[in-house]
Scaffold this motif. Structure first.
Motif, PDB file in Angstrom:
ATOM      1  N   HIS A  61       0.850  -1.198   0.000  1.00 57.24           N
ATOM      2  CA  HIS A  61       0.000   0.000   0.000  1.00 57.24           C
ATOM      3  C   HIS A  61       0.891   1.256   0.000  1.00 57.24           C
ATOM      4  CE1 HIS A  61      -3.729  -2.216   0.851  1.00 57.24           C
ATOM      5  NE2 HIS A  61      -3.005  -2.944   1.681  1.00 57.24           N
ATOM      6  N   PRO A  62       1.499   1.574  -1.140  1.00 60.21           N
ATOM      7  CA  PRO A  62       2.484   2.662  -1.173  1.00 60.21           C
ATOM      8  C   PRO A  62       1.908   4.042  -0.847  1.00 60.21           C
ATOM      9  CG  PRO A  62       2.031   1.861  -3.390  1.00 60.21           C
ATOM     10  CD  PRO A  62       1.341   0.934  -2.443  1.00 60.21           C
ATOM     11  N   ASN A  63       0.619   4.219  -0.932  1.00 56.50           N
ATOM     12  CA  ASN A  63       0.023   5.531  -0.684  1.00 56.50           C
ATOM     13  C   ASN A  63      -0.539   5.682   0.723  1.00 56.50           C
ATOM     14  OD1 ASN A  63       0.559   6.397  -3.343  1.00 56.50           O
ATOM     15  ND2 ASN A  63      -1.239   5.290  -4.065  1.00 56.50           N
ATOM     16  N   SER A  64      -0.305   4.709   1.581  1.00 53.12           N
ATOM     17  CA  SER A  64      -0.847   4.776   2.936  1.00 53.12           C
ATOM     18  C   SER A  64      -0.072   5.796   3.773  1.00 53.12           C
ATOM     19  CB  SER A  64      -0.783   3.405   3.618  1.00 53.12           C
ATOM     20  OG  SER A  64      -1.117   3.534   4.993  1.00 53.12           O
ATOM     21  N   LYS A  65      -0.740   6.894   4.078  1.00 54.64           N
ATOM     22  CA  LYS A  65      -0.117   7.945   4.897  1.00 54.64           C
ATOM     23  C   LYS A  65       0.117   7.446   6.321  1.00 54.64           C
ATOM     24  CE  LYS A  65      -0.168  10.983   1.620  1.00 54.64           C
ATOM     25  NZ  LYS A  65       0.998  11.036   0.786  1.00 54.64           N
ATOM     26  N   VAL A  66      -0.776   6.620   6.834  1.00 55.27           N
ATOM     27  CA  VAL A  66      -0.623   6.072   8.188  1.00 55.27           C
ATOM     28  C   VAL A  66       0.630   5.206   8.256  1.00 55.27           C
ATOM     29  CG1 VAL A  66      -1.634   4.535   9.926  1.00 55.27           C
ATOM     30  CG2 VAL A  66      -3.077   6.173   8.720  1.00 55.27           C
ATOM     31  N   ALA A  67       0.800   4.330   7.264  1.00 63.91           N
ATOM     32  CA  ALA A  67       1.977   3.458   7.243  1.00 63.91           C
ATOM     33  C   ALA A  67       3.256   4.279   7.109  1.00 63.91           C
ATOM     34  CB  ALA A  67       1.869   2.449   6.106  1.00 63.91           C
ATOM     35  N   GLN A  68       3.238   5.297   6.267  1.00 62.61           N
ATOM     36  CA  GLN A  68       4.420   6.139   6.090  1.00 62.61           C
ATOM     37  C   GLN A  68       4.767   6.879   7.379  1.00 62.61           C
ATOM     38  OE1 GLN A  68       3.493   8.603   2.687  1.00 62.61           O
ATOM     39  NE2 GLN A  68       3.317   6.821   1.339  1.00 62.61           N
ATOM     40  N   HIS A  69       3.762   7.416   8.039  1.00 60.56           N
ATOM     41  CA  HIS A  69       3.992   8.115   9.307  1.00 60.56           C
ATOM     42  C   HIS A  69       4.532   7.157  10.362  1.00 60.56           C
ATOM     43  CE1 HIS A  69       3.399  10.595  12.844  1.00 60.56           C
ATOM     44  NE2 HIS A  69       2.740   9.593  13.371  1.00 60.56           N
ATOM     45  N   ASN A  70       3.872   6.006  10.514  1.00 65.83           N
ATOM     46  CA  ASN A  70       4.301   5.035  11.520  1.00 65.83           C
ATOM     47  C   ASN A  70       5.720   4.544  11.255  1.00 65.83           C
ATOM     48  OD1 ASN A  70       1.753   5.388  12.557  1.00 65.83           O
ATOM     49  ND2 ASN A  70       1.162   3.248  12.449  1.00 65.83           N
ATOM     50  N   LEU A  71       6.075   4.401   9.976  1.00 68.70           N
ATOM     51  CA  LEU A  71       7.433   3.977   9.627  1.00 68.70           C
ATOM     52  C   LEU A  71       8.448   5.022  10.078  1.00 68.70           C
ATOM     53  CD1 LEU A  71       9.385   2.003   8.296  1.00 68.70           C
ATOM     54  CD2 LEU A  71       8.903   3.134   6.110  1.00 68.70           C
ATOM     55  N   LYS A  72       8.140   6.291   9.868  1.00 68.33           N
ATOM     56  CA  LYS A  72       9.051   7.348  10.321  1.00 68.33           C
ATOM     57  C   LYS A  72       9.238   7.298  11.834  1.00 68.33           C
ATOM     58  CE  LYS A  72       8.134  10.577   6.583  1.00 68.33           C
ATOM     59  NZ  LYS A  72       7.487  11.847   6.194  1.00 68.33           N
ATOM     60  N   VAL A  73       8.139   7.091  12.551  1.00 69.10           N
ATOM     61  CA  VAL A  73       8.205   7.031  14.012  1.00 69.10           C
ATOM     62  C   VAL A  73       9.013   5.816  14.456  1.00 69.10           C
ATOM     63  CG1 VAL A  73       6.848   6.734  16.124  1.00 69.10           C
ATOM     64  CG2 VAL A  73       6.068   8.318  14.351  1.00 69.10           C
ATOM     65  N   ALA A  74       8.727   4.657  13.876  1.00 66.51           N
ATOM     66  CA  ALA A  74       9.435   3.428  14.254  1.00 66.51           C
ATOM     67  C   ALA A  74      10.929   3.544  13.949  1.00 66.51           C
ATOM     68  CB  ALA A  74       8.825   2.220  13.542  1.00 66.51           C
ATOM     69  N   LYS A  75      11.270   4.105  12.789  1.00 66.01           N
ATOM     70  CA  LYS A  75      12.688   4.286  12.454  1.00 66.01           C
ATOM     71  C   LYS A  75      13.363   5.237  13.428  1.00 66.01           C
ATOM     72  CE  LYS A  75      12.932   3.200   7.536  1.00 66.01           C
ATOM     73  NZ  LYS A  75      13.225   3.726   6.186  1.00 66.01           N
TER      74      LYS A  75
END
Length: 87
Positions: A61-75
């Motif tokens: 799901h490349p357009n998932s803003k939630v996944a992108q945000h959570n990835l930044k936080v996790a990283k």
């Protein structure tokens, strides 16, 4: 899905993890189950696993803003943890 989310909300992390994995076996592209599973890993302070799950999710799901945000936080948490462990 709701039962897995409820387990997570109740702090039954291991049970939620099992439930999210079962959902992903049946629906491997489930956005919500991936997010939930990454949240469980994050709650367990397994930031590396949370990052892996979210990176996989973003491939699906490349357009998932939630996944992108959570990835930044996790990283961010993973990098902080790594800095603390590095002498």
């Amino acid at each position: 899905m709701q039962s897995a989310t409820n387990l997570e909300a109740q702090g039954k992390i291991e049970s939620a993890q099992v439930a999210y994995k079962a959902i992903l076996k049946k629906w491997p592209k489930s956005l919500s189950a991936h997010i939930g599973l990454s949240n469980v890993a994050f709650a367990q302070k397994d930031y590396r696993q949370s990052v892996r799950i979210l990176e996989e999710l973003i491939r699906i799901h490349p357009n998932s803003k939630v996944a992108q945000h959570n990835l930044k936080v996790a990283k961010s948490f993973l990098n902080k943890k790594n800095r603390l462990l590095t002498p």
